[in-house]
Enzyme design. Sequence first.
Site, PDB file in Angstrom:
ATOM      1  N   PRO A   1       0.829  -1.209   0.000  1.00  0.00           N
ATOM      2  CA  PRO A   1       0.000   0.000   0.000  1.00  0.00           C
ATOM      3  C   PRO A   1       0.859   1.253   0.000  1.00  0.00           C
ATOM      4  O   PRO A   1       1.811   1.359   0.763  1.00  0.00           O
ATOM      5  CB  PRO A   1      -0.805  -0.132   1.298  1.00  0.00           C
ATOM      6  CG  PRO A   1       0.010  -1.041   2.165  1.00  0.00           C
ATOM      7  CD  PRO A   1       0.721  -1.977   1.251  1.00  0.00           C
TER       8      PRO A   1
ATOM      9  N   GLN B   1      -6.643  -1.475   2.097  1.00  0.00           N
ATOM     10  CA  GLN B   1      -6.073  -1.250   3.416  1.00  0.00           C
ATOM     11  C   GLN B   1      -6.994  -0.280   4.164  1.00  0.00           C
ATOM     12  O   GLN B   1      -7.206   0.848   3.728  1.00  0.00           O
ATOM     13  CB  GLN B   1      -4.670  -0.654   3.329  1.00  0.00           C
ATOM     14  CG  GLN B   1      -4.019  -0.524   4.708  1.00  0.00           C
ATOM     15  CD  GLN B   1      -2.692   0.189   4.669  1.00  0.00           C
ATOM     16  OE1 GLN B   1      -2.640   1.390   4.436  1.00  0.00           O
ATOM     17  NE2 GLN B   1      -1.612  -0.551   4.888  1.00  0.00           N
TER      18      GLN B   1
ATOM     19  N   HIS C   1      -4.708  -1.526   8.855  1.00  0.00           N
ATOM     20  CA  HIS C   1      -3.447  -0.791   9.020  1.00  0.00           C
ATOM     21  C   HIS C   1      -3.194  -0.583  10.510  1.00  0.00           C
ATOM     22  O   HIS C   1      -3.746   0.320  11.138  1.00  0.00           O
ATOM     23  CB  HIS C   1      -3.534   0.548   8.304  1.00  0.00           C
ATOM     24  CG  HIS C   1      -2.199   1.207   8.069  1.00  0.00           C
ATOM     25  ND1 HIS C   1      -1.045   0.845   8.742  1.00  0.00           N
ATOM     26  CD2 HIS C   1      -1.821   2.207   7.216  1.00  0.00           C
ATOM     27  CE1 HIS C   1      -0.037   1.581   8.329  1.00  0.00           C
ATOM     28  NE2 HIS C   1      -0.483   2.421   7.396  1.00  0.00           N
ATOM     29  N   GLY C   2      -2.310  -1.417  11.059  1.00  0.00           N
ATOM     30  CA  GLY C   2      -1.952  -1.310  12.465  1.00  0.00           C
ATOM     31  C   GLY C   2      -0.503  -0.922  12.664  1.00  0.00           C
ATOM     32  O   GLY C   2       0.087  -1.260  13.697  1.00  0.00           O
TER      33      GLY C   2
ATOM     34  N   HIS D   1       3.077   1.917  11.676  1.00  0.00           N
ATOM     35  CA  HIS D   1       3.641   3.213  11.280  1.00  0.00           C
ATOM     36  C   HIS D   1       3.166   4.410  12.098  1.00  0.00           C
ATOM     37  O   HIS D   1       3.234   5.547  11.651  1.00  0.00           O
ATOM     38  CB  HIS D   1       3.372   3.480   9.793  1.00  0.00           C
ATOM     39  CG  HIS D   1       3.858   2.397   8.895  1.00  0.00           C
ATOM     40  ND1 HIS D   1       3.507   2.299   7.570  1.00  0.00           N
ATOM     41  CD2 HIS D   1       4.657   1.324   9.152  1.00  0.00           C
ATOM     42  CE1 HIS D   1       4.058   1.233   7.035  1.00  0.00           C
ATOM     43  NE2 HIS D   1       4.774   0.622   7.974  1.00  0.00           N
TER      44      HIS D   1
ATOM     45  N   TYR E   1       0.081   5.171  13.165  1.00  0.00           N
ATOM     46  CA  TYR E   1      -1.299   5.625  13.007  1.00  0.00           C
ATOM     47  C   TYR E   1      -2.142   5.093  14.167  1.00  0.00           C
ATOM     48  O   TYR E   1      -1.612   4.548  15.131  1.00  0.00           O
ATOM     49  CB  TYR E   1      -1.832   5.201  11.640  1.00  0.00           C
ATOM     50  CG  TYR E   1      -1.136   5.900  10.496  1.00  0.00           C
ATOM     51  CD1 TYR E   1      -1.294   7.271  10.309  1.00  0.00           C
ATOM     52  CD2 TYR E   1      -0.301   5.207   9.615  1.00  0.00           C
ATOM     53  CE1 TYR E   1      -0.642   7.937   9.270  1.00  0.00           C
ATOM     54  CE2 TYR E   1       0.348   5.860   8.576  1.00  0.00           C
ATOM     55  CZ  TYR E   1       0.173   7.224   8.412  1.00  0.00           C
ATOM     56  OH  TYR E   1       0.826   7.883   7.395  1.00  0.00           O
TER      57      TYR E   1
END
Length: 372
Positions: free
Chosen positions: A25, A102, A169-170, A172, A174
Amino acid sequence: MSTSALFNPINLGPLALRNRIVMAPMTRTYSPGNVPNDMVVSYYERRAENEVGLIITEGTTVGHKGANGYPRVPFMHGEKALAGWKKVVDAVHAKGGKIAPQLWHVGAIRKEGVEPDASVPGYSPSGLYKPGKENGIAMTKSDIDEVVEAFAQAAADAKEIGFDAVEIHGAHGYLIDQYFWEGTNQRQDEYGGDLVQRTRFAVEIVAAIRARVGSEFPIIFRFSQWKQQDYNARLANSPEELESFLKPLVDAGVDIFHCSTRRYWEKEFEGSDLNLAGWTKKITQKPVITVGSVGLNASFMDESGKTMDMSDGAGVQASSIGELGERVKEEEFDLVAVGRALLQDPEWVVKVKENRLEELQDFSKASLMKLV
């Protein structure tokens, strides 16, 4: 070293892939009005026709008021956005590809002034962007419940319009990762505490998605040690800590782990050559995706987070790609996600398959602006 293992088909439960190459992604902000348009359709279609095994889309925001952090990012909610994604899905399938969105919530990365409602602040576990730096508001239990439902609904909608899986998305730094990271999760309730307790928010999201999409729809979970707020941050400092982190996610229903590192070739813990994906597979026995500067001879970002330009000839190394093939053959990891190299060169997979490595293009910053 042979690359042939990269092109072996694989069945991951109901997800049958023609090879081991995943499109990672990559946020590009090319969806005006937060709706994927015909250029977005062409972008993904071109990678599918060039034999990418699984496409994971750019981050698509779930239907919570604070989910978005950037202009022109596509939504995974609303009639127009879902209709746009349906065109993408149909185009990818027509070229023989598979595709997963994602699902994304940026949390405290969001700043007031960003669309769709400029007045909405960032939402996060403790109102922290990073340790010692406040931004936005700390989430109430009601906020948590709303976000969990938003992820579940986005996954259900994705399944309804034909996606083959979903990725949460778990990573970076966020929102979900802000709950994982002790530096941004200072809560004193059931969503804070030790590493296992800090997985509770993610576990509730995974479980809610599983309940909504059923047992046969694949759930991919992306996580990382590093954060965009701190490249040296770590969630787990040992295999034992990593196991304690991963087990609740497995129990909640994760099928595939996407293990994000900045350099896939670096070992994760002393005493073993396994990278983060290798350790994750060893611990969970689940299929895993490795990622991190694949197709480049160095990390695409320097230590400050600045994107590096490889167009001076410092880019592709055939030996690195061969090493990937050998490690897939040895079953250290199952799938390999390619990001910037595939953005630069849509034919990357075909060129590697046909051993046309001398034709691979070096990554350049200008490729970040490519539409298709």
